[in-house]
Design an enzyme around this catalytic site. Structure first.
Site, PDB file in Angstrom:
ATOM      1  N   SER A   1       4.502   1.359  -4.467  1.00  0.00           N
ATOM      2  CA  SER A   1       5.741   0.917  -5.129  1.00  0.00           C
ATOM      3  C   SER A   1       5.588   0.916  -6.660  1.00  0.00           C
ATOM      4  CB  SER A   1       6.159  -0.467  -4.633  1.00  0.00           C
ATOM      5  OG  SER A   1       5.149  -1.399  -4.927  1.00  0.00           O
TER       6      SER A   1
ATOM      7  N   GLY B   1       0.806  -1.224   0.000  1.00  0.00           N
ATOM      8  CA  GLY B   1       0.000   0.000   0.000  1.00  0.00           C
ATOM      9  C   GLY B   1       0.834   1.267   0.000  1.00  0.00           C
ATOM     10  N   LEU B   2       2.129   1.131  -0.346  1.00  0.00           N
ATOM     11  CA  LEU B   2       3.004   2.300  -0.261  1.00  0.00           C
ATOM     12  C   LEU B   2       3.368   2.861  -1.643  1.00  0.00           C
ATOM     13  CD1 LEU B   2       5.281   1.107   2.691  1.00  0.00           C
ATOM     14  CD2 LEU B   2       3.212   2.501   2.766  1.00  0.00           C
TER      15      LEU B   2
ATOM     16  N   ASP C   1      -1.577   8.107  -6.691  1.00  0.00           N
ATOM     17  CA  ASP C   1      -0.244   7.608  -6.305  1.00  0.00           C
ATOM     18  C   ASP C   1       0.842   8.205  -7.208  1.00  0.00           C
ATOM     19  OD1 ASP C   1      -1.781   6.091  -4.621  1.00  0.00           O
ATOM     20  OD2 ASP C   1      -0.940   4.144  -5.191  1.00  0.00           O
TER      21      ASP C   1
ATOM     22  N   ALA D   1       5.670   4.517  -8.079  1.00  0.00           N
ATOM     23  CA  ALA D   1       7.029   5.086  -8.011  1.00  0.00           C
ATOM     24  C   ALA D   1       7.891   4.477  -9.116  1.00  0.00           C
ATOM     25  CB  ALA D   1       7.634   4.826  -6.634  1.00  0.00           C
TER      26      ALA D   1
END
Ligand code: MEV
Length: 324
Positions: free
Chosen positions: A116, A113-114, A159, A119
């Site tokens: 990745s 949930g970060l 995101d 990014a």
């Protein structure tokens, strides 16, 4: 721009947390996000004498793709690097008589949930832009969102925005503005240990919405209301209010079905050890819980959670976003 003779290029993009509004942001409600000090770093080497794509990743190992992969890329739609290969194909200056070697080094845990994958997409597009033809940040973002939509077609783009521009920001309907927090927030990430697929969870919520239209509408409005109050609380540095709003947001996420037993257990422990607030961050179904703690009890909170068997990772916000 970080590139040497057009042959080697580097880019890096940060992980993110969502403080308020995940899932409802897909349906054009506002969300508050922040970039954090964990990053994916990519180096790309252009090799004129090769014609294959090589990807070295610390976690997923080394993979080779012949250049012919681009003739029928759809065949690779289940490949972990499909979005990356797609961004190469979409680069207007890419020619099929060059080879590319990627080295990916990421300290963003995958499936937690970060952000990745956002990014990775943003940093890849930026790296390719260094090596072939420089494009503006807005265009990098646009291409990265396109690649993200291959992984889950209903991506809100949130995101990708936060990893590109960095900082604490309010996002809604493809536009954003930066927020200033009056005080430093003591935030922790508590991993559930369960990896999730954002795409599957977004699809799950879509189904929930279509069979509970009125209810979903009410929950989405409640999320909007929470996010709006959170903007004020952040500006005022009112962490008590912020914590309460995180708890309220968690209840909405439970109602749409993206929480689970382990998340509920962590949330219960956060209450027990006096977190000001705690909630899922990102898609849910696993991933991480985000907790807001009074600075004075930081150490005891960490000790207690660790005694209960849960790792507690302090969150440092960052403001750089994409570096390329
Ligand atoms: C995932 O990090 C955030 C979600 O709201 C999906 C999206 O915004 O695309 C669950």
């Amino acid at each position: 721009m970080i590139s040497y003779n057009g042959h080697i290029s580097y880019a890096s993009a940060p992980a993110k947390i969502i403080l308020f509004g995940e899932h409802f942001v897909v349906y054009e409600k506002p969300a508050i996000l922040a970039s954090i000090d964990k990053r994916v770093h990519i180096i790309v080497i252009k090799n004129d004498n090769e014609n294959s794509i090589i990807i070295n990743d610390r976690i997923f190992g080394k993979k080779y793709y012949p250049i012919s992969v681009f003739a029928d890329l759809e065949r690779f739609s289940n490949d972990i690097y499909f979005p990356l290969l797609y961004t190469i194909k979409k680069n207007s200056a890419f020619k099929s008589n060059v080879g590319l070697e990627f080295t990916i080094n990421s300290d963003i845990p995958y499936g937690m949930g970060l952000g990745s994958s956002a990014a990775l997409s943003v940093a890849t597009v930026a790296c390719l832009s260094n090596i072939f033809k420089a494009i503006k940040k807005e265009k990098i973002l646009e291409l990265a969102i396109e690649a993200e939509k291959l992984v889950h077609k209903n991506s809100s783009g949130a995101d990708c925005i936060v990893t590109t521009y960095g900082g604490l920001l309010l996002y809604q309907k493809k536009s954003f503005r930066k927020l200033e927090s009056k005080r430093e927030l003591s935030l922790f990430l508590i991993p559930t240990g369960i990896k999730h697929s954002t795409g599957e969870l977004v699809d799950f919520v879509k189904k929930f919405k279509s069979s509970n239209l009125d209810n979903f509408h009410k929950l989405a409005n409640a999320s909007e209301n929470i996010t709006k109050r959170a903007i004020r609380a952040i500006k005022d540095g009112n962490e008590i209010m912020l914590g309460d709003l995180m708890n309220e947001n968690q209840i909405l996420l439970e109602k749409i079905g993206v929480s689970n037993l382990i998340i509920d257990k962590i949330i219960g422990l956060c209450y027990k050890y006096q977190a000001l607030g705690s909630k899922i961050t990102g898609a849910g179904g696993g991933g991480c819980v985000l907790a807001l703690i009074k600075a004075e009890i930081k150490n005891s909170f960490m000790r207690n959670m660790e005694k209960e068997g849960f790792q507690c990772i302090p969150v440092e916000l960052e403001t750089d976003g994409l570096i390329y």
